[in-house]
Design an enzyme around this catalytic site. Structure first.
Site, PDB file in Angstrom:
ATOM      1  N   GLY A 184      11.248  -2.828   5.276  1.00  0.00           N
ATOM      2  CA  GLY A 184      10.504  -4.099   5.315  1.00  0.00           C
ATOM      3  C   GLY A 184       9.983  -4.443   3.916  1.00  0.00           C
ATOM      4  O   GLY A 184      10.115  -5.576   3.443  1.00  0.00           O
ATOM      5  N   HIS A 185       9.404  -3.443   3.231  1.00  0.00           N
ATOM      6  CA  HIS A 185       8.913  -3.682   1.864  1.00  0.00           C
ATOM      7  C   HIS A 185      10.068  -4.024   0.928  1.00  0.00           C
ATOM      8  O   HIS A 185       9.952  -4.903   0.078  1.00  0.00           O
ATOM      9  CB  HIS A 185       8.222  -2.425   1.316  1.00  0.00           C
ATOM     10  CG  HIS A 185       6.971  -2.040   2.047  1.00  0.00           C
ATOM     11  ND1 HIS A 185       6.874  -0.899   2.803  1.00  0.00           N
ATOM     12  CD2 HIS A 185       5.760  -2.650   2.120  1.00  0.00           C
ATOM     13  CE1 HIS A 185       5.666  -0.808   3.303  1.00  0.00           C
ATOM     14  NE2 HIS A 185       4.963  -1.852   2.926  1.00  0.00           N
ATOM     15  N   GLU A 212       5.787 -11.531   7.038  1.00  0.00           N
ATOM     16  CA  GLU A 212       5.237 -12.289   8.175  1.00  0.00           C
ATOM     17  C   GLU A 212       4.761 -11.378   9.303  1.00  0.00           C
ATOM     18  O   GLU A 212       4.130 -11.850  10.239  1.00  0.00           O
ATOM     19  CB  GLU A 212       6.291 -13.258   8.730  1.00  0.00           C
ATOM     20  CG  GLU A 212       6.482 -14.471   7.856  1.00  0.00           C
ATOM     21  CD  GLU A 212       7.384 -15.504   8.482  1.00  0.00           C
ATOM     22  OE1 GLU A 212       8.092 -15.179   9.463  1.00  0.00           O
ATOM     23  OE2 GLU A 212       7.388 -16.642   7.980  1.00  0.00           O
ATOM     24  N   LYS A 213       5.063 -10.076   9.232  1.00  0.00           N
ATOM     25  CA  LYS A 213       4.535  -9.190  10.279  1.00  0.00           C
ATOM     26  C   LYS A 213       3.008  -9.278  10.280  1.00  0.00           C
ATOM     27  O   LYS A 213       2.374  -9.332  11.325  1.00  0.00           O
ATOM     28  CB  LYS A 213       4.965  -7.747  10.092  1.00  0.00           C
ATOM     29  CG  LYS A 213       4.532  -6.896  11.280  1.00  0.00           C
ATOM     30  CD  LYS A 213       4.679  -5.419  11.062  1.00  0.00           C
ATOM     31  CE  LYS A 213       3.726  -4.857  10.075  1.00  0.00           C
ATOM     32  NZ  LYS A 213       2.401  -4.466  10.592  1.00  0.00           N
ATOM     33  N   ASP A 214       2.437  -9.320   9.073  1.00  0.00           N
ATOM     34  CA  ASP A 214       0.982  -9.502   8.925  1.00  0.00           C
ATOM     35  C   ASP A 214       0.721 -10.998   8.732  1.00  0.00           C
ATOM     36  O   ASP A 214       0.322 -11.433   7.648  1.00  0.00           O
ATOM     37  CB  ASP A 214       0.479  -8.681   7.737  1.00  0.00           C
ATOM     38  CG  ASP A 214       0.725  -7.198   7.943  1.00  0.00           C
ATOM     39  OD1 ASP A 214       0.098  -6.612   8.829  1.00  0.00           O
ATOM     40  OD2 ASP A 214       1.578  -6.630   7.232  1.00  0.00           O
ATOM     41  N   HIS A 224       9.092   1.128   3.246  1.00  0.00           N
ATOM     42  CA  HIS A 224      10.221   1.160   4.181  1.00  0.00           C
ATOM     43  C   HIS A 224      11.072  -0.080   3.914  1.00  0.00           C
ATOM     44  O   HIS A 224      10.763  -0.869   2.996  1.00  0.00           O
ATOM     45  CB  HIS A 224       9.707   1.221   5.632  1.00  0.00           C
ATOM     46  CG  HIS A 224       8.659   0.201   5.944  1.00  0.00           C
ATOM     47  ND1 HIS A 224       8.909  -1.149   5.934  1.00  0.00           N
ATOM     48  CD2 HIS A 224       7.330   0.323   6.241  1.00  0.00           C
ATOM     49  CE1 HIS A 224       7.810  -1.815   6.242  1.00  0.00           C
ATOM     50  NE2 HIS A 224       6.823  -0.948   6.407  1.00  0.00           N
ATOM     51  N   SER A 233       4.383   0.880   8.122  1.00  0.00           N
ATOM     52  CA  SER A 233       4.097   2.251   7.663  1.00  0.00           C
ATOM     53  C   SER A 233       3.412   3.036   8.776  1.00  0.00           C
ATOM     54  O   SER A 233       3.507   4.261   8.834  1.00  0.00           O
ATOM     55  CB  SER A 233       3.211   2.227   6.425  1.00  0.00           C
ATOM     56  OG  SER A 233       3.792   1.390   5.462  1.00  0.00           O
ATOM     57  N   ARG A 234       2.717   2.333   9.664  1.00  0.00           N
ATOM     58  CA  ARG A 234       1.984   3.011  10.747  1.00  0.00           C
ATOM     59  C   ARG A 234       2.912   3.530  11.848  1.00  0.00           C
ATOM     60  O   ARG A 234       2.484   4.340  12.661  1.00  0.00           O
ATOM     61  CB  ARG A 234       0.905   2.101  11.324  1.00  0.00           C
ATOM     62  CG  ARG A 234      -0.230   1.863  10.337  1.00  0.00           C
ATOM     63  CD  ARG A 234      -1.452   1.239  10.979  1.00  0.00           C
ATOM     64  NE  ARG A 234      -2.595   1.316  10.089  1.00  0.00           N
ATOM     65  CZ  ARG A 234      -3.003   0.351   9.270  1.00  0.00           C
ATOM     66  NH1 ARG A 234      -2.340  -0.790   9.221  1.00  0.00           N
ATOM     67  NH2 ARG A 234      -4.060   0.510   8.478  1.00  0.00           N
ATOM     68  N   MET A 279       0.847  -1.194   0.000  1.00  0.00           N
ATOM     69  CA  MET A 279       0.000   0.000   0.000  1.00  0.00           C
ATOM     70  C   MET A 279       0.890   1.254   0.000  1.00  0.00           C
ATOM     71  O   MET A 279       0.449   2.339   0.387  1.00  0.00           O
ATOM     72  CB  MET A 279      -0.932   0.001   1.214  1.00  0.00           C
ATOM     73  CG  MET A 279      -1.901  -1.190   1.178  1.00  0.00           C
ATOM     74  SD  MET A 279      -3.421  -0.936   2.096  1.00  0.00           S
ATOM     75  CE  MET A 279      -2.793  -0.692   3.730  1.00  0.00           C
TER      76      MET A 279
END
Ligand code: PAF
Length: 294
Positions: free
Chosen positions: A47-48, A159-161, A45, A197-198, A41
């Site tokens: 992570g992406h 895997e965070k989500d 960062h 992102s949050r 989305m």
């Protein structure tokens, strides 16, 4: 002396229409190249970028999609204020050697009259599914659409989500979507906070509190691994540790089967600790595997 050739600025092809995406992917297919999709989305960062790198290790061409999907946000959630920063994202994607950015509009993804929702039972229940009604319907619908549009060989998710990853695995298996879903390990800040992102919503004070979250989860996972029965009290203690550290609200803290996501009360198969907390108005999620007993 001959002039040194000028360096060509690197460009990132961007498509916004399904037809253009398909045309680009078809060219690669004609050359027998394997293709990955990394759905995001935006507000990218590290992570992406690690998802993109995981994709790149496995295939020839990587498509990243950026689409802030309205159907996965509840009416009181942060859809309108979700960070949108395409120019900065494009810079990062160029550096990470992304081959194509797919950034469709809401009308392209949900044309007038669109009336189909993908609902996944089982793994979408409980955890974030309980706190965010309809969220996983939105995720499963948009990801099914993106996969049908791009038709990649693999798609990579973090895997965070973790619950989202299991929902997507279930949906693609049940809908016979011919793609391999790859889960990539959570990337963390130096102090352990999972990249998200949050995190950008957190004030400095909230950010200092947030670092306790992964440590409490990790300590709980280790504790449960040492004594894998009757851990209900230890989960309660960990909840208290979270609120004592300044976290405003624990949405959930649970131990669940790593595949089915069913609640477990004893560790006799791979399981994970799952947590969601509020710090101020920001909701953060994280999860960790229960390490195998030594
Ligand atoms: O994880 C996300 O960023 C989103 O939920 C996804 C998978 C891109 C679907 O909108």
């Amino acid at each position: 002396m001959a002039e040194a050739p000028k360096k060509q600025p690197k460009l990132l092809p961007i498509v916004r229409k399904v037809g253009d995406l398909r045309a680009e992917v078809a060219k690669w297919r004609r050359d027998n190249l394997a293709v990955a999709l990394v759905p995001t989305m935006g507000a990218l960062h590290d992570g992406h970028i690690s998802l993109l790198q995981a994709a790149r290790r496995r295939v020839d061409k990587v498509v990243v999609s950026i689409f802030v999907n309205p159907t996965q946000f509840g009416p009181t959630e942060d859809f309108s204020k979700y960070p949108r920063q395409e120019a900065a994202d494009v810079e990062k994607l160029i550096k990470a050697r992304c081959d194509l950015l797919y950034a469709p509009t809401v009308d392209e993804m949900y044309p007038e009259g669109a009336a189909t929702t993908v609902h996944v039972g089982g793994v979408s229940e409980g955890l974030c599914g309980a706190s965010r009604p309809g969220h996983f319907d939105g995720v499963a619908t948009i990801v099914s659409k993106l996969l049908n549009q791009a038709q990649p060989d693999i798609a990579v998710f973090g895997e965070k989500d973790y619950q989202q990853l299991q929902v997507i695995k279930r949906a693609t298996a049940d809908l016979d979507i011919p793609v391999k879903i790859v889960g990539a390990e959570t990337v963390r800040e130096e102090d352990g906070l999972a990249m998200s992102s949050r995190n950008a919503y957190l004030s400095a004070e909230e950010r200092a509190i947030a670092k306790q979250f992964p440590w409490v989860l990790s300590a709980l996972a280790i504790e449960i691994s040492k004594r894998p029965d009757d851990f209900g009290r230890r989960v309660q203690n960990a909840r208290k540790l979270l609120t004592d550290s300044g976290i405003d609200k624990v949405d959930y803290l649970e131990v669940r089967d790593a595949e089915t996501l069913e609640p477990v009360t004893t560790i006799d198969r791979p399981a994970r600790v799952f947590g969601a907390v509020f710090i101020g108005k920001t909701r953060l999620i994280d999860n960790m595997p229960i390490p195998p007993r030594k």
